[in-house]
Design a protein around this motif. Structure first.
Motif, PDB file in Angstrom:
ATOM      1  N   TYR A 209       0.825  -1.205   0.000  1.00 29.05           N
ATOM      2  CA  TYR A 209       0.000   0.000   0.000  1.00 29.05           C
ATOM      3  C   TYR A 209       0.860   1.257   0.000  1.00 29.05           C
ATOM      4  O   TYR A 209       0.532   2.246  -0.656  1.00 29.05           O
ATOM      5  CB  TYR A 209      -0.938  -0.018   1.199  1.00 29.05           C
ATOM      6  CG  TYR A 209      -1.827  -1.229   1.233  1.00 29.05           C
ATOM      7  CD1 TYR A 209      -2.876  -1.377   0.320  1.00 29.05           C
ATOM      8  CD2 TYR A 209      -1.618  -2.256   2.155  1.00 29.05           C
ATOM      9  CE1 TYR A 209      -3.695  -2.502   0.340  1.00 29.05           C
ATOM     10  CE2 TYR A 209      -2.427  -3.381   2.181  1.00 29.05           C
ATOM     11  CZ  TYR A 209      -3.464  -3.496   1.265  1.00 29.05           C
ATOM     12  OH  TYR A 209      -4.258  -4.614   1.288  1.00 29.05           O
ATOM     13  N   TYR A 210       1.954   1.215   0.750  1.00 24.33           N
ATOM     14  CA  TYR A 210       2.878   2.344   0.733  1.00 24.33           C
ATOM     15  C   TYR A 210       3.449   2.552  -0.676  1.00 24.33           C
ATOM     16  O   TYR A 210       3.604   3.689  -1.129  1.00 24.33           O
ATOM     17  CB  TYR A 210       4.030   2.114   1.702  1.00 24.33           C
ATOM     18  CG  TYR A 210       3.659   2.015   3.157  1.00 24.33           C
ATOM     19  CD1 TYR A 210       2.641   2.783   3.721  1.00 24.33           C
ATOM     20  CD2 TYR A 210       4.348   1.151   4.010  1.00 24.33           C
ATOM     21  CE1 TYR A 210       2.328   2.694   5.067  1.00 24.33           C
ATOM     22  CE2 TYR A 210       4.052   1.051   5.350  1.00 24.33           C
ATOM     23  CZ  TYR A 210       3.036   1.815   5.880  1.00 24.33           C
ATOM     24  OH  TYR A 210       2.723   1.721   7.213  1.00 24.33           O
ATOM     25  N   SER A 213       1.182   4.328  -3.075  1.00 20.06           N
ATOM     26  CA  SER A 213       1.117   5.770  -2.839  1.00 20.06           C
ATOM     27  C   SER A 213       2.460   6.451  -3.092  1.00 20.06           C
ATOM     28  O   SER A 213       2.619   7.642  -2.805  1.00 20.06           O
ATOM     29  CB  SER A 213       0.670   6.057  -1.403  1.00 20.06           C
ATOM     30  OG  SER A 213       1.646   5.613  -0.481  1.00 20.06           O
ATOM     31  N   MET A 237      -1.347   6.920   5.134  1.00 24.80           N
ATOM     32  CA  MET A 237      -1.788   5.600   4.694  1.00 24.80           C
ATOM     33  C   MET A 237      -2.176   4.722   5.877  1.00 24.80           C
ATOM     34  O   MET A 237      -3.152   3.957   5.806  1.00 24.80           O
ATOM     35  CB  MET A 237      -0.683   4.938   3.875  1.00 24.80           C
ATOM     36  CG  MET A 237      -0.469   5.527   2.499  1.00 24.80           C
ATOM     37  SD  MET A 237      -1.955   5.386   1.457  1.00 24.80           S
ATOM     38  CE  MET A 237      -2.166   3.613   1.412  1.00 24.80           C
TER      39      MET A 237
END
Length: 287
Positions: A209-210, A213, A237
């Motif tokens: 997820y990091y 982004s 996040m």
């Protein structure tokens, strides 16, 4: 191709990761994986960080110390500024620096060297959240960096601050049941811990997820790899993921007490966990 691990090469690799003069960094490091096998070699990494961030920069690490169940407490175990951290050799070596500052939180102290260390750490005591200094790291647009333990000690401490902000960190069954003695104006007092970050092994799931982004940058440091991220970006996040599910970073180990047996917001896992692990739990509690 041979790899050189010295102060100059470390400094160049850290700069290549995007570390700049004036940066504030929260660091996790496995010195042996980097190729720094002795105390003298380990100091090279601290010196290299300080070279890159300069006189206006700051480096931080966790200096966490043990806690005990309240029925096992002993006045032989008292937290002081010189208490040995359980967070690895890097933290221990930072404590040897003559310019070091350590916060006064009895179980979750942080260690800092540099221009903003006092500002970040001076208010972190028994009255504050375990991870309070992370809020100042975010405020200062600091960075989190992990070296040599990207997958063995994954994730970033911003996640634990997000847990606090959302009220999850105080939902542990350990609340007020563990702690340690500490010195307060010369008096020995008992500290009951009220907030917890929990198991970090499942935080490896968060990297994807990091990365989406664009918060992460990977690169080599010595014989291993490092990952660096903006604390503001990972915190944003972390909040987003935790709002969707407080169990997002639970590990996959069914015998993990923290993930399966300690959170009031995860009571559905508790019955089966305690049935499977009754004997082991009793041994740990009363040995």
């Amino acid at each position: 191709m041979s790899i050189t691990v010295d102060r100059v090469s470390l400094r160049n690799q850290l700069a290549s990761l995007g570390i700049e003069e004036g940066d504030t960094l929260l660091i996790k490091a496995n010195l042996m994986q980097i190729g720094l096998m002795t105390e003298e070699q380990g100091r090279l990494l601290i010196d290299a960080f300080l070279d890159v961030v300069g006189s206006s920069g700051t480096i931080l690490s966790s200096g966490f110390t043990p806690s005990w169940y309240f029925w096992k407490r002993s006045r032989k175990n008292v937290f002081t500024k010189s208490s040995h951290p359980i967070t690895g050799s890097f933290s221990k070596l930072m404590l040897l620096n003559p310019s070091v500052i350590r916060s006064r939180h009895p179980t979750n102290s942080f260690i800092g060297i540099g221009d903003k260390a006092d500002y970040i750490l001076s208010d972190h005591d028994a009255a504050q959240s375990s991870f309070f200094p992370v809020s100042k790291l975010i405020e200062l647009d600091g960075k989190c960096i992990t070296l040599g333990c990207v997958f063995t000690n994954p994730g970033f401490t911003t996640f634990h601050w997000a847990q606090h902000v959302l009220g999850y960190s105080t939902k542990s069954i350990l609340r007020n049941r563990v702690g340690t003695y500490y010195l307060d104006d010369g008096q020995v007092k008992w500290f009951s811990r009220k907030d917890f970050g929990g198991c970090s092994f499942g935080m490896v799931k968060l990297y994807q997820y990091y990365e989406k982004s664009r918060a992460l940058k990977f690169g080599p440091v010595g014989y291993t790899n490092a990952v660096i991220a903006s604390a503001k970006k990972t915190f944003k996040m972390d909040l987003k993921m935790l709002k969707k599910s407080p169990t997002v970073a639970f590990c996959d180990n069914d015998s993990c007490f923290s993930c399966r047996g300690s959170w009031y917001y995860n009571v559905s896992d508790m019955p089966s966990y305690y049935v499977r692990n009754a004997f082991r739990i009793a041994s740990r509690l009363f040995d």
